[in-house]
Design a protein around this motif. Structure first.
Motif, PDB file in Angstrom:
ATOM      1  N   UNK A   6       0.840  -1.199   0.000  1.00  0.00           N
ATOM      2  CA  UNK A   6       0.000   0.000   0.000  1.00  0.00           C
ATOM      3  C   UNK A   6       0.873   1.246   0.000  1.00  0.00           C
ATOM      4  N   UNK A   7       0.526   2.194  -0.829  1.00  0.00           N
ATOM      5  CA  UNK A   7       1.248   3.469  -0.857  1.00  0.00           C
ATOM      6  C   UNK A   7       0.482   4.517  -0.051  1.00  0.00           C
ATOM      7  N   UNK A   8       1.179   5.584   0.305  1.00  0.00           N
ATOM      8  CA  UNK A   8       0.578   6.617   1.156  1.00  0.00           C
ATOM      9  C   UNK A   8      -0.208   7.660   0.376  1.00  0.00           C
ATOM     10  N   UNK A   9       0.104   7.788  -0.909  1.00  0.00           N
ATOM     11  CA  UNK A   9      -0.583   8.794  -1.718  1.00  0.00           C
ATOM     12  C   UNK A   9      -0.472   8.419  -3.191  1.00  0.00           C
ATOM     13  N   UNK A  10      -1.296   9.044  -3.987  1.00  0.00           N
ATOM     14  CA  UNK A  10      -1.239   8.817  -5.429  1.00  0.00           C
ATOM     15  C   UNK A  10       0.081   9.338  -5.990  1.00  0.00           C
ATOM     16  N   UNK A  11       0.571  10.441  -5.446  1.00  0.00           N
ATOM     17  CA  UNK A  11       1.845  10.997  -5.903  1.00  0.00           C
ATOM     18  C   UNK A  11       2.992  10.033  -5.617  1.00  0.00           C
ATOM     19  N   UNK A  12       2.932   9.375  -4.471  1.00  0.00           N
ATOM     20  CA  UNK A  12       3.971   8.395  -4.139  1.00  0.00           C
ATOM     21  C   UNK A  12       3.937   7.222  -5.122  1.00  0.00           C
ATOM     22  N   UNK A  13       2.741   6.783  -5.466  1.00  0.00           N
ATOM     23  CA  UNK A  13       2.599   5.711  -6.454  1.00  0.00           C
ATOM     24  C   UNK A  13       3.202   6.126  -7.792  1.00  0.00           C
ATOM     25  N   UNK A  14       2.902   7.356  -8.193  1.00  0.00           N
ATOM     26  CA  UNK A  14       3.418   7.859  -9.470  1.00  0.00           C
ATOM     27  C   UNK A  14       4.939   7.918  -9.459  1.00  0.00           C
ATOM     28  N   UNK A  15       5.515   8.314  -8.312  1.00  0.00           N
ATOM     29  CA  UNK A  15       6.979   8.391  -8.216  1.00  0.00           C
ATOM     30  C   UNK A  15       7.598   7.004  -8.329  1.00  0.00           C
ATOM     31  N   UNK A  16       6.971   6.015  -7.705  1.00  0.00           N
ATOM     32  CA  UNK A  16       7.491   4.642  -7.752  1.00  0.00           C
ATOM     33  C   UNK A  16       7.420   4.090  -9.170  1.00  0.00           C
ATOM     34  N   UNK A  17       6.307   4.310  -9.843  1.00  0.00           N
ATOM     35  CA  UNK A  17       6.152   3.766 -11.191  1.00  0.00           C
ATOM     36  C   UNK A  17       7.019   4.515 -12.198  1.00  0.00           C
ATOM     37  N   UNK A  18       7.212   5.813 -12.001  1.00  0.00           N
ATOM     38  CA  UNK A  18       8.038   6.589 -12.903  1.00  0.00           C
ATOM     39  C   UNK A  18       7.297   7.017 -14.154  1.00  0.00           C
ATOM     40  N   UNK A  19       7.948   7.871 -14.935  1.00  0.00           N
ATOM     41  CA  UNK A  19       7.353   8.346 -16.181  1.00  0.00           C
ATOM     42  C   UNK A  19       7.110   7.190 -17.137  1.00  0.00           C
ATOM     43  N   UNK A  20       5.877   7.064 -17.599  1.00  0.00           N
ATOM     44  CA  UNK A  20       5.481   5.968 -18.499  1.00  0.00           C
ATOM     45  C   UNK A  20       5.826   4.597 -17.908  1.00  0.00           C
ATOM     46  N   UNK A  21       5.735   4.486 -16.571  1.00  0.00           N
ATOM     47  CA  UNK A  21       6.008   3.234 -15.852  1.00  0.00           C
ATOM     48  C   UNK A  21       7.430   2.714 -16.072  1.00  0.00           C
ATOM     49  N   UNK A  22       8.375   3.617 -16.355  1.00  0.00           N
ATOM     50  CA  UNK A  22       9.740   3.196 -16.666  1.00  0.00           C
ATOM     51  C   UNK A  22      10.445   2.571 -15.458  1.00  0.00           C
ATOM     52  N   UNK A  23      10.182   3.101 -14.257  1.00  0.00           N
ATOM     53  CA  UNK A  23      10.836   2.555 -13.061  1.00  0.00           C
ATOM     54  C   UNK A  23      10.362   1.139 -12.766  1.00  0.00           C
ATOM     55  N   UNK A  24       9.059   0.967 -12.785  1.00  0.00           N
ATOM     56  CA  UNK A  24       8.505  -0.332 -12.420  1.00  0.00           C
ATOM     57  C   UNK A  24       8.834  -1.372 -13.481  1.00  0.00           C
ATOM     58  N   UNK A  25       9.027  -0.934 -14.731  1.00  0.00           N
ATOM     59  CA  UNK A  25       9.404  -1.869 -15.800  1.00  0.00           C
ATOM     60  C   UNK A  25      10.779  -2.475 -15.526  1.00  0.00           C
ATOM     61  N   UNK A  26      11.679  -1.678 -14.936  1.00  0.00           N
ATOM     62  CA  UNK A  26      13.009  -2.185 -14.588  1.00  0.00           C
ATOM     63  C   UNK A  26      12.898  -3.276 -13.523  1.00  0.00           C
ATOM     64  N   UNK A  27      12.032  -3.063 -12.537  1.00  0.00           N
ATOM     65  CA  UNK A  27      11.832  -4.063 -11.483  1.00  0.00           C
ATOM     66  C   UNK A  27      11.226  -5.339 -12.076  1.00  0.00           C
ATOM     67  N   UNK A  28      10.256  -5.174 -12.966  1.00  0.00           N
ATOM     68  CA  UNK A  28       9.632  -6.348 -13.598  1.00  0.00           C
ATOM     69  C   UNK A  28      10.650  -7.178 -14.361  1.00  0.00           C
ATOM     70  N   UNK A  29      11.510  -6.496 -15.138  1.00  0.00           N
ATOM     71  CA  UNK A  29      12.531  -7.230 -15.914  1.00  0.00           C
ATOM     72  C   UNK A  29      13.562  -7.889 -15.002  1.00  0.00           C
ATOM     73  N   UNK A  30      13.923  -7.212 -13.930  1.00  0.00           N
ATOM     74  CA  UNK A  30      14.970  -7.712 -13.044  1.00  0.00           C
ATOM     75  C   UNK A  30      14.552  -8.992 -12.323  1.00  0.00           C
ATOM     76  N   UNK A  31      13.263  -9.075 -11.949  1.00  0.00           N
ATOM     77  CA  UNK A  31      12.820 -10.220 -11.152  1.00  0.00           C
ATOM     78  C   UNK A  31      11.831 -11.131 -11.881  1.00  0.00           C
ATOM     79  N   UNK A  32      11.466 -10.775 -13.099  1.00  0.00           N
ATOM     80  CA  UNK A  32      10.550 -11.622 -13.869  1.00  0.00           C
ATOM     81  C   UNK A  32       9.164 -11.687 -13.273  1.00  0.00           C
ATOM     82  N   UNK A  33       8.636 -10.542 -12.849  1.00  0.00           N
ATOM     83  CA  UNK A  33       7.307 -10.494 -12.234  1.00  0.00           C
ATOM     84  C   UNK A  33       6.432  -9.495 -12.981  1.00  0.00           C
TER      85      UNK A  33
END
Length: 340
Positions: A6-33
């Protein structure tokens, strides 16, 4: 398997995911999830859902997202560099070091942006400055050696721990000749001091910075101008110290006065001294090691916070020089055999 964070705010979620979900895509590729976010009524933020067939990979990805969530509360934005840093630390089994992140803000820029350590190496550097009178910060470009030192100096000035900031650099040419630059002496040395000007400009703002310069609360000058002075009640920073001679380094360190602190920064791989000249910074790391009140902090490529390519460039050069040194050593060995 599925994990929910759970995140604390929508802005925090946006920061984690990054622009165009670029941050979270790195995590997905790194761990295969697979990672998605869902609206939730439990918090003002969202639920980040991590799923995959391998429980270990899902748990590792969840741990990475937890640390990214923590970093999102410390920084305005999360970059791909931040994401890769967390992933690499987890892969290397250094999660304990990630837990040690200092959440304290060093200072606030004129635009309201908090300045904080972004890596474990930076956190230890900041702690070293807090707890020692003299700190030698050594490491590659982009690790924040100078900027963090300037931020600590500004914080000390604002808290009235010292009465002035003094920043200095040796005016050593990096492949160019000082005499060919236009203008008087001050105009010629200004380009060498520009990085220090830029850091203070960002932290203090143009008007306050100009005012502090005019009052003498902040002084920026070439290293040669330090000779013969005693610097009391000051925070002194010597930048690009790899370009000092041993004599200059000794001269600088012995300027330290009452209630003063000194930070010396440099990159030993980027020395611009003439061939055959010893670096005062390199010598100081040997001479001053083990003295109480003096800390020597070494950054690595993992502490680089500029563009992620900077980290790769540093590693490429280290590999090149290492291979060349091995080749030269082998050639000398063969030569000595034939000489006999």
């Amino acid at each position: 398997m599925e994990r929910i964070i759970l995140t604390d705010s929508i802005d925090q979620t946006a920061a984690i995911f990054g622009s165009f979900d670029s941050n979270i895509a790195i995590v997905e590729r790194a761990f295969g999830v697979r990672i998605v976010n869902r609206d939730t009524e439990k918090t003002a933020g969202d639920a980040i859902v991590i799923s995959g067939s391998d429980p270990e990979a899902v748990n590792s990805a969840a741990t990475a997202v937890e640390y990214l969530k923590k970093m999102a509360t410390l920084n305005d934005t999360l970059t791909e560099q931040n994401v890769e840093y967390v992933i690499n630390m987890l892969r290397d089994g250094r999660e304990d070091e990630l837990r040690e992140f200092d959440e304290g803000c060093i200072c606030i820029t004129v635009r309201g942006r908090p300045i904080k350590a972004k890596t474990v190496g930076q956190r230890k550097y900041v702690e070293a400055i807090k707890n020692n009178t003299i700190v030698l910060g050594i490491g590659p470009a982009g690790t924040g050696k100078t900027f963090l030192a300037v931020a600590m100096a500004v914080s000390a000035l604002r808290n009235k721990e010292i009465s002035r900031i003094i920043l200095t650099r040796p005016a050593v040419e990096a492949g160019e000749k000082l005499g060919f630059l236009p203008g008087d002496l001050q105009s010629k040395i200004d380009p060498y001091l520009r990085p220090l000007h830029d850091s203070l400009y960002e932290l203090l703002g143009p008007e306050n910075y100009a005012h502090q310069l005019e009052r003498g609360t902040i002084e920026i000058a070439p290293l040669a101008y330090m000779r013969g002075r005693t610097l009391d009640d000051s925070f002194i920073i010597l930048d690009e110290a790899q370009n000092t001679t041993p004599e200059q380094m000794k001269m600088f360190l012995t300027r330290l006065g009452y209630n003063s602190k000194a930070v010396v920064t440099g990159d030993l791989t980027q020395t611009d001294l003439p061939s055959g000249k010893r670096s005062g910074l390199a010598e100081a790391t040997k001479v001053l090691a083990g003295i109480e009140g003096i800390a020597i902090h070494t950054f690595t490529e993992r502490d680089v916070v500029r563009h992620r390519l900077v980290q790769k460039i540093i590693l490429a050069y280290e590999k090149y020089y290492s291979e060349r040194q091995s080749s030269d050593s082998a050639a000398r060995k063969v030569y000595s055999i034939f000489k006999k």
